[in-house]
Write a protein that holds these residues in place. Sequence first.
Motif, PDB file in Angstrom:
ATOM      1  N   GLY A  83       0.801  -1.220   0.000  1.00 21.52           N
ATOM      2  CA  GLY A  83       0.000   0.000   0.000  1.00 21.52           C
ATOM      3  C   GLY A  83       0.828   1.261   0.000  1.00 21.52           C
ATOM      4  N   TYR A  84       1.715   1.382   0.965  1.00 23.39           N
ATOM      5  CA  TYR A  84       2.529   2.592   1.050  1.00 23.39           C
ATOM      6  C   TYR A  84       3.489   2.687  -0.136  1.00 23.39           C
ATOM      7  N   GLY A  85       4.002   1.552  -0.575  1.00 20.34           N
ATOM      8  CA  GLY A  85       4.881   1.561  -1.747  1.00 20.34           C
ATOM      9  C   GLY A  85       4.154   2.016  -3.001  1.00 20.34           C
ATOM     10  N   SER A  86       2.897   1.572  -3.155  1.00 20.51           N
ATOM     11  CA  SER A  86       2.105   1.999  -4.316  1.00 20.51           C
ATOM     12  C   SER A  86       1.821   3.493  -4.269  1.00 20.51           C
ATOM     13  N   MET A  87       1.531   4.002  -3.071  1.00 25.69           N
ATOM     14  CA  MET A  87       1.303   5.444  -2.933  1.00 25.69           C
ATOM     15  C   MET A  87       2.558   6.217  -3.309  1.00 25.69           C
ATOM     16  N   ALA A  88       3.716   5.742  -2.853  1.00 22.04           N
ATOM     17  CA  ALA A  88       4.977   6.409  -3.185  1.00 22.04           C
ATOM     18  C   ALA A  88       5.234   6.361  -4.682  1.00 22.04           C
ATOM     19  N   GLY A  89       4.996   5.190  -5.278  1.00 22.73           N
ATOM     20  CA  GLY A  89       5.202   5.055  -6.720  1.00 22.73           C
ATOM     21  C   GLY A  89       4.297   5.973  -7.514  1.00 22.73           C
ATOM     22  N   ALA A  90       3.036   6.084  -7.088  1.00 22.09           N
ATOM     23  CA  ALA A  90       2.088   6.957  -7.787  1.00 22.09           C
ATOM     24  C   ALA A  90       2.497   8.421  -7.669  1.00 22.09           C
ATOM     25  N   ALA A  91       2.959   8.827  -6.486  1.00 21.16           N
ATOM     26  CA  ALA A  91       3.371  10.224  -6.294  1.00 21.16           C
ATOM     27  C   ALA A  91       4.604  10.554  -7.138  1.00 21.16           C
ATOM     28  N   PHE A  92       5.572   9.629  -7.167  1.00 23.17           N
ATOM     29  CA  PHE A  92       6.746   9.839  -8.019  1.00 23.17           C
ATOM     30  C   PHE A  92       6.337   9.880  -9.493  1.00 23.17           C
ATOM     31  N   TRP A  93       5.418   9.015  -9.883  1.00 25.10           N
ATOM     32  CA  TRP A  93       4.925   8.967 -11.261  1.00 25.10           C
ATOM     33  C   TRP A  93       4.294  10.304 -11.634  1.00 25.10           C
ATOM     34  N   LEU A  94       3.449  10.818 -10.740  1.00 24.35           N
ATOM     35  CA  LEU A  94       2.810  12.107 -11.005  1.00 24.35           C
ATOM     36  C   LEU A  94       3.847  13.230 -11.108  1.00 24.35           C
ATOM     37  N   ALA A  95       4.837  13.208 -10.229  1.00 27.54           N
ATOM     38  CA  ALA A  95       5.867  14.242 -10.266  1.00 27.54           C
ATOM     39  C   ALA A  95       6.609  14.251 -11.596  1.00 27.54           C
ATOM     40  N   ILE A  96       6.769  13.056 -12.178  1.00 23.88           N
ATOM     41  CA  ILE A  96       7.491  12.949 -13.441  1.00 23.88           C
ATOM     42  C   ILE A  96       6.613  13.316 -14.631  1.00 23.88           C
ATOM     43  N   VAL A  97       5.327  12.904 -14.594  1.00 21.70           N
ATOM     44  CA  VAL A  97       4.472  13.067 -15.768  1.00 21.70           C
ATOM     45  C   VAL A  97       3.831  14.443 -15.862  1.00 21.70           C
ATOM     46  N   MET A  98       3.716  15.152 -14.742  1.00 21.95           N
ATOM     47  CA  MET A  98       3.026  16.441 -14.740  1.00 21.95           C
ATOM     48  C   MET A  98       3.859  17.508 -15.449  1.00 21.95           C
ATOM     49  N   SER A  99       3.287  18.071 -16.490  1.00 24.66           N
ATOM     50  CA  SER A  99       3.958  19.125 -17.272  1.00 24.66           C
ATOM     51  C   SER A  99       2.885  19.935 -17.989  1.00 24.66           C
ATOM     52  N   PRO A 100       3.234  21.049 -18.622  1.00 24.59           N
ATOM     53  CA  PRO A 100       2.235  21.850 -19.335  1.00 24.59           C
ATOM     54  C   PRO A 100       1.568  21.099 -20.480  1.00 24.59           C
ATOM     55  N   THR A 101       2.170  20.008 -20.965  1.00 24.13           N
ATOM     56  CA  THR A 101       1.607  19.275 -22.108  1.00 24.13           C
ATOM     57  C   THR A 101       0.980  17.939 -21.710  1.00 24.13           C
ATOM     58  N   THR A 102       0.801  17.698 -20.420  1.00 22.97           N
ATOM     59  CA  THR A 102       0.239  16.426 -19.961  1.00 22.97           C
ATOM     60  C   THR A 102      -1.193  16.248 -20.477  1.00 22.97           C
ATOM     61  N   SER A 103      -1.519  15.027 -20.897  1.00 15.13           N
ATOM     62  CA  SER A 103      -2.876  14.705 -21.359  1.00 15.13           C
ATOM     63  C   SER A 103      -3.582  13.835 -20.327  1.00 15.13           C
ATOM     64  N   VAL A 104      -4.895  13.739 -20.445  1.00 16.90           N
ATOM     65  CA  VAL A 104      -5.684  12.947 -19.498  1.00 16.90           C
ATOM     66  C   VAL A 104      -5.250  11.480 -19.471  1.00 16.90           C
ATOM     67  N   PRO A 105      -5.034  10.816 -20.628  1.00 20.30           N
ATOM     68  CA  PRO A 105      -4.610   9.407 -20.572  1.00 20.30           C
ATOM     69  C   PRO A 105      -3.337   9.188 -19.765  1.00 20.30           C
TER      70      PRO A 105
END
Length: 226
Positions: A83-105
Amino acid sequence: PLVPLRLFQNRNFAVGNGAISTMGFVVAGTMVPLMMFLQLVMGLSAIKAGLVLVPMAVTSGILAPFVGRLADRVDPRVLTVIGYGSMAGAAFWLAIVMSPTTSVPQMIGPMILLGIGNGFVWAPTSSTTMRTLDLKIAGAGSGVYNTTRQVGAVIGSAAIAAVLQTRMTSHVAEGADPHTALANGLSDAFFLPAAVILVGALITLAFRTPGRREQGERAGTAPQDS
């Protein structure tokens, strides 16, 4: 004076409070910035931004009852680390993917992983934290547990806001336009909750699987308390 300090002599209670404070930190510290990103950076309406979170809610809702049943049968460390590992992975994933050109998919994967994390965190953490407490102080233990989670939430909200402001100011100073500075600042800020919840995963490794003797002693106090 309202807190029986002997609560913290129980190893699982002390560990569980430390872990759930990191979860409170992440939940309170990420949802508002995430909605800011979806609406102010991606330009989604409030309704569409809410719909982006549906995969997280559905995944968590499907997993929760199964994980709840497993919490009494499986080593709690297995479930909480997932559980906690998945939360950490998701937060790191979001930090990497979030940009001005990010799409919904691009947001769907992190949302599903957040749902997995939520599904595996709440029941195993709370049941393991409270299971072996003496029934005489279980009520106080529940109050302390929930207060600890709220304290983590307050600290998380303040900390991520401070990081966001600092990083946005830095990006503007480097010449970024306000829209790009906001997107990059939000992205940078997500590394903080990712690191904090990763610490939570490490904390849960200190959980001890309650033995039959401990559970029996706790159950044996019930007639005296009634």
